[in-house]
Design an enzyme around this catalytic site. Sequence first.
Site, PDB file in Angstrom:
ATOM      1  N   GLU A  75      24.540   0.330  42.414  1.00 27.00           N
ATOM      2  CA  GLU A  75      24.884   1.191  41.289  1.00 27.00           C
ATOM      3  C   GLU A  75      25.983   2.170  41.691  1.00 27.00           C
ATOM      4  O   GLU A  75      26.200   2.402  42.882  1.00 27.00           O
ATOM      5  CB  GLU A  75      23.634   1.996  40.867  1.00 27.00           C
ATOM      6  CG  GLU A  75      23.036   1.568  39.559  1.00 27.00           C
ATOM      7  CD  GLU A  75      23.873   1.957  38.346  1.00 27.00           C
ATOM      8  OE1 GLU A  75      25.107   2.033  38.439  1.00 27.00           O
ATOM      9  OE2 GLU A  75      23.259   2.175  37.294  1.00 27.00           O
ATOM     10  N   ASP A  76      26.630   2.740  40.692  1.00 30.68           N
ATOM     11  CA  ASP A  76      27.634   3.762  40.985  1.00 30.68           C
ATOM     12  C   ASP A  76      27.002   5.127  41.219  1.00 30.68           C
ATOM     13  O   ASP A  76      27.318   5.815  42.177  1.00 30.68           O
ATOM     14  CB  ASP A  76      28.682   3.836  39.849  1.00 30.68           C
ATOM     15  CG  ASP A  76      28.067   3.968  38.456  1.00 30.68           C
ATOM     16  OD1 ASP A  76      26.820   3.916  38.316  1.00 30.68           O
ATOM     17  OD2 ASP A  76      28.835   4.103  37.480  1.00 30.68           O
TER      18      ASP A  76
ATOM     19  N   ASP B 134      21.735   9.439  38.052  1.00 30.81           N
ATOM     20  CA  ASP B 134      21.804  10.764  37.432  1.00 30.81           C
ATOM     21  C   ASP B 134      20.373  11.124  37.011  1.00 30.81           C
ATOM     22  O   ASP B 134      19.587  11.588  37.827  1.00 30.81           O
ATOM     23  CB  ASP B 134      22.789  10.668  36.257  1.00 30.81           C
ATOM     24  CG  ASP B 134      22.969  11.956  35.487  1.00 30.81           C
ATOM     25  OD1 ASP B 134      22.473  12.989  35.927  1.00 30.81           O
ATOM     26  OD2 ASP B 134      23.628  11.923  34.423  1.00 30.81           O
TER      27      ASP B 134
ATOM     28  N   PHE C 269      30.567  16.280  36.019  1.00 33.91           N
ATOM     29  CA  PHE C 269      30.922  14.974  35.488  1.00 33.91           C
ATOM     30  C   PHE C 269      31.982  14.355  36.389  1.00 33.91           C
ATOM     31  O   PHE C 269      33.065  14.906  36.561  1.00 33.91           O
ATOM     32  CB  PHE C 269      31.416  15.055  34.040  1.00 33.91           C
ATOM     33  CG  PHE C 269      31.571  13.696  33.451  1.00 33.91           C
ATOM     34  CD1 PHE C 269      30.462  12.963  33.065  1.00 33.91           C
ATOM     35  CD2 PHE C 269      32.832  13.121  33.308  1.00 33.91           C
ATOM     36  CE1 PHE C 269      30.600  11.680  32.555  1.00 33.91           C
ATOM     37  CE2 PHE C 269      32.977  11.840  32.789  1.00 33.91           C
ATOM     38  CZ  PHE C 269      31.857  11.125  32.418  1.00 33.91           C
TER      39      PHE C 269
ATOM     40  N   ARG D  14      38.518   4.278  35.694  1.00 30.67           N
ATOM     41  CA  ARG D  14      37.698   3.542  36.665  1.00 30.67           C
ATOM     42  C   ARG D  14      38.551   3.045  37.823  1.00 30.67           C
ATOM     43  O   ARG D  14      38.051   2.753  38.899  1.00 30.67           O
ATOM     44  CB  ARG D  14      37.066   2.306  36.011  1.00 30.67           C
ATOM     45  CG  ARG D  14      36.053   2.593  34.934  1.00 30.67           C
ATOM     46  CD  ARG D  14      35.365   1.289  34.533  1.00 30.67           C
ATOM     47  NE  ARG D  14      34.717   1.388  33.233  1.00 30.67           N
ATOM     48  CZ  ARG D  14      33.493   1.851  33.027  1.00 30.67           C
ATOM     49  NH1 ARG D  14      32.772   2.274  34.039  1.00 30.67           N
ATOM     50  NH2 ARG D  14      32.980   1.896  31.807  1.00 30.67           N
TER      51      ARG D  14
HETATM   52  P1  IMP Z   1      21.084   7.695  34.547  1.00 32.11           P
HETATM   53  O1  IMP Z   1      20.362   6.630  33.808  1.00 32.11           O
HETATM   54  O2  IMP Z   1      21.018   9.025  33.838  1.00 32.11           O
HETATM   55  O3  IMP Z   1      20.663   7.822  35.998  1.00 32.11           O
HETATM   56  O4  IMP Z   1      22.630   7.383  34.508  1.00 32.11           O
HETATM   57  C1  IMP Z   1      23.105   6.263  35.080  1.00 32.11           C
HETATM   58  C2  IMP Z   1      24.466   5.867  34.522  1.00 32.11           C
HETATM   59  O5  IMP Z   1      25.139   6.885  33.786  1.00 32.11           O
HETATM   60  C3  IMP Z   1      25.331   5.571  35.708  1.00 32.11           C
HETATM   61  O6  IMP Z   1      25.150   4.233  36.124  1.00 32.11           O
HETATM   62  C4  IMP Z   1      26.705   5.862  35.195  1.00 32.11           C
HETATM   63  O7  IMP Z   1      27.253   4.694  34.633  1.00 32.11           O
HETATM   64  C5  IMP Z   1      26.512   6.928  34.144  1.00 32.11           C
HETATM   65  N1  IMP Z   1      26.837   8.266  34.705  1.00 32.11           N
HETATM   66  C6  IMP Z   1      25.974   9.213  35.155  1.00 32.11           C
HETATM   67  N2  IMP Z   1      26.613  10.302  35.602  1.00 32.11           N
HETATM   68  C7  IMP Z   1      27.937  10.042  35.446  1.00 32.11           C
HETATM   69  C8  IMP Z   1      29.140  10.782  35.749  1.00 32.11           C
HETATM   70  O8  IMP Z   1      29.132  11.907  36.291  1.00 32.11           O
HETATM   71  N3  IMP Z   1      30.309  10.168  35.438  1.00 32.11           N
HETATM   72  C9  IMP Z   1      30.377   8.925  34.867  1.00 32.11           C
HETATM   73  N4  IMP Z   1      29.288   8.194  34.574  1.00 32.11           N
HETATM   74  C10 IMP Z   1      28.073   8.755  34.862  1.00 32.11           C
HETATM   75 MG    MG Z   2      26.262   2.666  36.375  1.00 33.80          MG
END
Ligand code: IMP
Ligand code: MG
Length: 177
Positions: free
Chosen positions: A100-101, A104, A154, A167
């Site tokens: 994963e990237d 959050d 962000f 990206r």
């Molecule tokens: P989560 O489900 O809240 O953990 O978010 C996961 C997804 O939200 C990540 O795989 C990202 O694609 C996107 N995401 C979360 N934080 C950021 C950010 O700071 N910048 C860009 N994308 C984000």
């Molecule tokens: Mg992602």
Amino acid sequence: MTIELPELKVLFSEEAIQNRIKELADEMNEFYNGEEVCAICVLKGAVMFATDLVKHLNMPLKMEFIRLSSYGTGMVTSGKVNAVDISLPDLNGKNVLIIEDIVDTGITAKFLTDFISGNFKTKSTKFCSLLDKKITRQADIEPDYYGFEVDNKFLVGYGLDYEGYQRNLRYVGYVEK
Ligand code: IMP
Ligand code: MG
């Protein structure tokens, strides 16, 4: 018409990212000890990280790509995971490495690990994220491997997007308010 993209401050340079990826790969090479791995890249955000990471892995490896989305638009999470394409081969008995990237809230990571454990009896399932925003975690999940812990900013670049753009940057930056 030209799109107005936010100005970014560099948080992790190309060099810092690539060095950290080599360290992560060293840890993984040691852990898997030559056993076959199925690496699952979570599109779109993890594309850069996954492709750079696997180049340093030295075991027999297959790559799969799935596509999830949780961010609606802008910089706020929707809290829901949209499985755009989650078709996977038979992962029973496999070493699965999810790439994963960023984690959050953790909702996406939880969804995915639950999906894998609900559908397959893998040999091992490990979750690797380039970035870990521990401070915003809601779901009860921690990545097994992560590149860098980050603040609640962000972040954009190296796979992470702002409204679909940026990206392609070689570094990770943040938007200055
Ligand atoms: P989560 O489900 O809240 O953990 O978010 C996961 C997804 O939200 C990540 O795989 C990202 O694609 C996107 N995401 C979360 N934080 C950021 C950010 O700071 N910048 C860009 N994308 C984000
Ligand atoms: Mg992602």
